[in-house]
Design a protein around this motif. Sequence first.
Motif, PDB file in Angstrom:
ATOM      1  N   ILE A   1      -5.515  14.085  41.123  1.00  0.00           N
ATOM      2  CA  ILE A   1      -5.111  12.942  40.305  1.00  0.00           C
ATOM      3  C   ILE A   1      -6.325  12.113  39.891  1.00  0.00           C
ATOM      4  O   ILE A   1      -6.372  11.573  38.796  1.00  0.00           O
ATOM      5  CB  ILE A   1      -4.095  12.062  41.066  1.00  0.00           C
ATOM      6  CG1 ILE A   1      -2.778  12.818  41.217  1.00  0.00           C
ATOM      7  CG2 ILE A   1      -3.866  10.734  40.367  1.00  0.00           C
ATOM      8  CD1 ILE A   1      -1.774  12.116  42.100  1.00  0.00           C
ATOM      9  N   GLY A   2      -7.328  12.032  40.753  1.00  0.00           N
ATOM     10  CA  GLY A   2      -8.490  11.195  40.477  1.00  0.00           C
ATOM     11  C   GLY A   2      -9.494  11.784  39.508  1.00  0.00           C
ATOM     12  O   GLY A   2     -10.459  11.119  39.145  1.00  0.00           O
ATOM     13  N   ASP A   3      -9.302  13.008  39.070  1.00  0.00           N
ATOM     14  CA  ASP A   3     -10.236  13.645  38.138  1.00  0.00           C
ATOM     15  C   ASP A   3     -10.194  12.913  36.800  1.00  0.00           C
ATOM     16  O   ASP A   3      -9.174  12.916  36.112  1.00  0.00           O
ATOM     17  CB  ASP A   3      -9.857  15.112  37.959  1.00  0.00           C
ATOM     18  CG  ASP A   3     -10.843  15.883  37.104  1.00  0.00           C
ATOM     19  OD1 ASP A   3     -11.796  15.272  36.575  1.00  0.00           O
ATOM     20  OD2 ASP A   3     -10.657  17.099  36.963  1.00  0.00           O
ATOM     21  N   PRO A   4     -11.306  12.249  36.400  1.00  0.00           N
ATOM     22  CA  PRO A   4     -11.273  11.460  35.162  1.00  0.00           C
ATOM     23  C   PRO A   4     -11.053  12.303  33.911  1.00  0.00           C
ATOM     24  O   PRO A   4     -10.560  11.802  32.905  1.00  0.00           O
ATOM     25  CB  PRO A   4     -12.640  10.773  35.126  1.00  0.00           C
ATOM     26  CG  PRO A   4     -13.473  11.430  36.146  1.00  0.00           C
ATOM     27  CD  PRO A   4     -12.577  12.148  37.098  1.00  0.00           C
TER      28      PRO A   4
ATOM     29  N   VAL B   1       4.380  23.047  36.686  1.00  0.00           N
ATOM     30  CA  VAL B   1       3.796  23.962  35.697  1.00  0.00           C
ATOM     31  C   VAL B   1       2.975  23.171  34.681  1.00  0.00           C
ATOM     32  O   VAL B   1       1.862  23.568  34.325  1.00  0.00           O
ATOM     33  CB  VAL B   1       4.901  24.784  35.004  1.00  0.00           C
ATOM     34  CG1 VAL B   1       4.350  25.589  33.845  1.00  0.00           C
ATOM     35  CG2 VAL B   1       5.600  25.690  36.003  1.00  0.00           C
ATOM     36  N   ALA B   2       3.499  22.035  34.236  1.00  0.00           N
ATOM     37  CA  ALA B   2       2.775  21.199  33.272  1.00  0.00           C
ATOM     38  C   ALA B   2       1.500  20.634  33.886  1.00  0.00           C
ATOM     39  O   ALA B   2       0.453  20.579  33.228  1.00  0.00           O
ATOM     40  CB  ALA B   2       3.669  20.070  32.774  1.00  0.00           C
ATOM     41  N   ALA B   3       1.556  20.212  35.141  1.00  0.00           N
ATOM     42  CA  ALA B   3       0.362  19.673  35.805  1.00  0.00           C
ATOM     43  C   ALA B   3      -0.702  20.756  35.962  1.00  0.00           C
ATOM     44  O   ALA B   3      -1.892  20.501  35.727  1.00  0.00           O
ATOM     45  CB  ALA B   3       0.731  19.092  37.162  1.00  0.00           C
TER      46      ALA B   3
ATOM     47  N   LEU C   1      -6.309  23.568  31.280  1.00  0.00           N
ATOM     48  CA  LEU C   1      -6.773  23.317  29.915  1.00  0.00           C
ATOM     49  C   LEU C   1      -7.592  22.038  29.784  1.00  0.00           C
ATOM     50  O   LEU C   1      -8.038  21.705  28.685  1.00  0.00           O
ATOM     51  CB  LEU C   1      -5.588  23.260  28.952  1.00  0.00           C
ATOM     52  CG  LEU C   1      -4.866  24.578  28.721  1.00  0.00           C
ATOM     53  CD1 LEU C   1      -3.694  24.378  27.779  1.00  0.00           C
ATOM     54  CD2 LEU C   1      -5.814  25.624  28.169  1.00  0.00           C
ATOM     55  N   ARG C   2      -7.744  21.291  30.903  1.00  0.00           N
ATOM     56  CA  ARG C   2      -8.513  20.047  30.909  1.00  0.00           C
ATOM     57  C   ARG C   2      -7.984  19.078  29.860  1.00  0.00           C
ATOM     58  O   ARG C   2      -8.719  18.542  29.031  1.00  0.00           O
ATOM     59  CB  ARG C   2     -10.002  20.312  30.666  1.00  0.00           C
ATOM     60  CG  ARG C   2     -10.638  21.312  31.588  1.00  0.00           C
ATOM     61  CD  ARG C   2     -10.589  20.954  33.036  1.00  0.00           C
ATOM     62  NE  ARG C   2     -11.285  19.715  33.309  1.00  0.00           N
ATOM     63  CZ  ARG C   2     -11.092  18.978  34.380  1.00  0.00           C
ATOM     64  NH1 ARG C   2     -10.233  19.350  35.289  1.00  0.00           N
ATOM     65  NH2 ARG C   2     -11.746  17.870  34.569  1.00  0.00           N
ATOM     66  N   CYS C   3      -6.677  18.861  29.898  1.00  0.00           N
ATOM     67  CA  CYS C   3      -6.071  17.915  28.967  1.00  0.00           C
ATOM     68  C   CYS C   3      -5.414  16.788  29.756  1.00  0.00           C
ATOM     69  O   CYS C   3      -5.471  16.758  30.981  1.00  0.00           O
ATOM     70  CB  CYS C   3      -5.079  18.619  28.043  1.00  0.00           C
ATOM     71  SG  CYS C   3      -3.720  19.446  28.859  1.00  0.00           S
ATOM     72  N   ASN C   4      -4.796  15.870  29.064  1.00  0.00           N
ATOM     73  CA  ASN C   4      -4.266  14.656  29.670  1.00  0.00           C
ATOM     74  C   ASN C   4      -3.078  14.968  30.578  1.00  0.00           C
ATOM     75  O   ASN C   4      -2.033  15.426  30.118  1.00  0.00           O
ATOM     76  CB  ASN C   4      -3.872  13.679  28.569  1.00  0.00           C
ATOM     77  CG  ASN C   4      -3.580  12.326  29.113  1.00  0.00           C
ATOM     78  OD1 ASN C   4      -2.504  12.091  29.622  1.00  0.00           O
ATOM     79  ND2 ASN C   4      -4.549  11.421  29.004  1.00  0.00           N
ATOM     80  N   LEU C   5      -3.243  14.693  31.854  1.00  0.00           N
ATOM     81  CA  LEU C   5      -2.239  14.999  32.866  1.00  0.00           C
ATOM     82  C   LEU C   5      -0.944  14.193  32.706  1.00  0.00           C
ATOM     83  O   LEU C   5       0.146  14.770  32.694  1.00  0.00           O
ATOM     84  CB  LEU C   5      -2.831  14.796  34.258  1.00  0.00           C
ATOM     85  CG  LEU C   5      -1.905  14.974  35.448  1.00  0.00           C
ATOM     86  CD1 LEU C   5      -1.495  16.422  35.584  1.00  0.00           C
ATOM     87  CD2 LEU C   5      -2.575  14.486  36.711  1.00  0.00           C
ATOM     88  N   PRO C   6      -1.001  12.867  32.570  1.00  0.00           N
ATOM     89  CA  PRO C   6       0.251  12.111  32.473  1.00  0.00           C
ATOM     90  C   PRO C   6       1.096  12.489  31.257  1.00  0.00           C
ATOM     91  O   PRO C   6       2.317  12.551  31.351  1.00  0.00           O
ATOM     92  CB  PRO C   6      -0.191  10.656  32.381  1.00  0.00           C
ATOM     93  CG  PRO C   6      -1.594  10.623  32.792  1.00  0.00           C
ATOM     94  CD  PRO C   6      -2.158  11.976  32.605  1.00  0.00           C
ATOM     95  N   LEU C   7       0.458  12.748  30.128  1.00  0.00           N
ATOM     96  CA  LEU C   7       1.226  13.148  28.943  1.00  0.00           C
ATOM     97  C   LEU C   7       1.871  14.510  29.138  1.00  0.00           C
ATOM     98  O   LEU C   7       3.033  14.716  28.778  1.00  0.00           O
ATOM     99  CB  LEU C   7       0.328  13.166  27.710  1.00  0.00           C
ATOM    100  CG  LEU C   7      -0.022  11.828  27.114  1.00  0.00           C
ATOM    101  CD1 LEU C   7      -1.021  11.987  25.987  1.00  0.00           C
ATOM    102  CD2 LEU C   7       1.217  11.124  26.616  1.00  0.00           C
ATOM    103  N   SER C   8       1.128  15.445  29.703  1.00  0.00           N
ATOM    104  CA  SER C   8       1.678  16.787  29.934  1.00  0.00           C
ATOM    105  C   SER C   8       2.899  16.724  30.829  1.00  0.00           C
ATOM    106  O   SER C   8       3.933  17.335  30.536  1.00  0.00           O
ATOM    107  CB  SER C   8       0.628  17.698  30.588  1.00  0.00           C
ATOM    108  OG  SER C   8      -0.468  17.884  29.765  1.00  0.00           O
TER     109      SER C   8
END
Length: 179
Positions: A29-32, A63-65, A71-78
Motif C-alpha cells: 500500500i505504501g508504494d508511491p 485481481v485488480a490490486a 502494470l504500475r498504475c493507480n491502485l485505489p482507482l483499479s
Amino acid sequence: MPRRFLQRYMPNPETLRRQRSLRFMSQFIGDPGLWALSRRTVANAFSVGLFSAMLPIPFQMVVAACGAYLLRCNLPLSVGLVWITNPLTMPLIFYGNYRLGAWLMNTPVREAPTRISTRWIAERMADILPALALGSVVVAIVAAVLGNVAIRLVWRWHISRSWKQRAMKRRLQRLELED
C-alpha cells in the motif's frame, strides 16, 4: 482528468497503512508508484479495474490490486472500479455477458426463470459457464480498451482546454496592461 478532482476522493495511503486489517499489506500500500495520478497511471487503472469488474470470479478486488501492481498504475482507482459490478448490477451485467457469449458460440440462450435461485444456477452451471466465460472475457477486454482510450482522450482534452484558458487569460491581461 483533473488531478485535483481525483485526489479529493482518493484515500490517504498512510491512513490505510495504519489500519490493523491491512497491516500485512503495508509495504504494498505504501508504494508511491501505486498512488501516482498521471494520464498513464489513471488510464491503465481504468483498464485494470474495468477488466476485473467484468470477470465473473470471486475476489475481483484482489485481481485488480495485483493488476495495478503489475502494470504500475493507480491502485485505489483499479480497486474502486471493481464496484461497477456490485450486488445490484452484477446479475444484469453477467446475464448480458452470458448472452453475448452464447451468441458468439452460436448456442441457444437459456432463458432466465421468473425466480432465479442458487439451485437453478447450480443445475445449469455446466451449460452456462462456457458462454458466460467467453462473453465476460470479450466484454472485459472491450471495456478495458475503451476505458483506457476514453480516459486518455478526456485527460488530453482537459489539458488542452486549460492551456487555452490560460492563454486567453494572459491575452486579456496584456490587453488590460496596454490600455
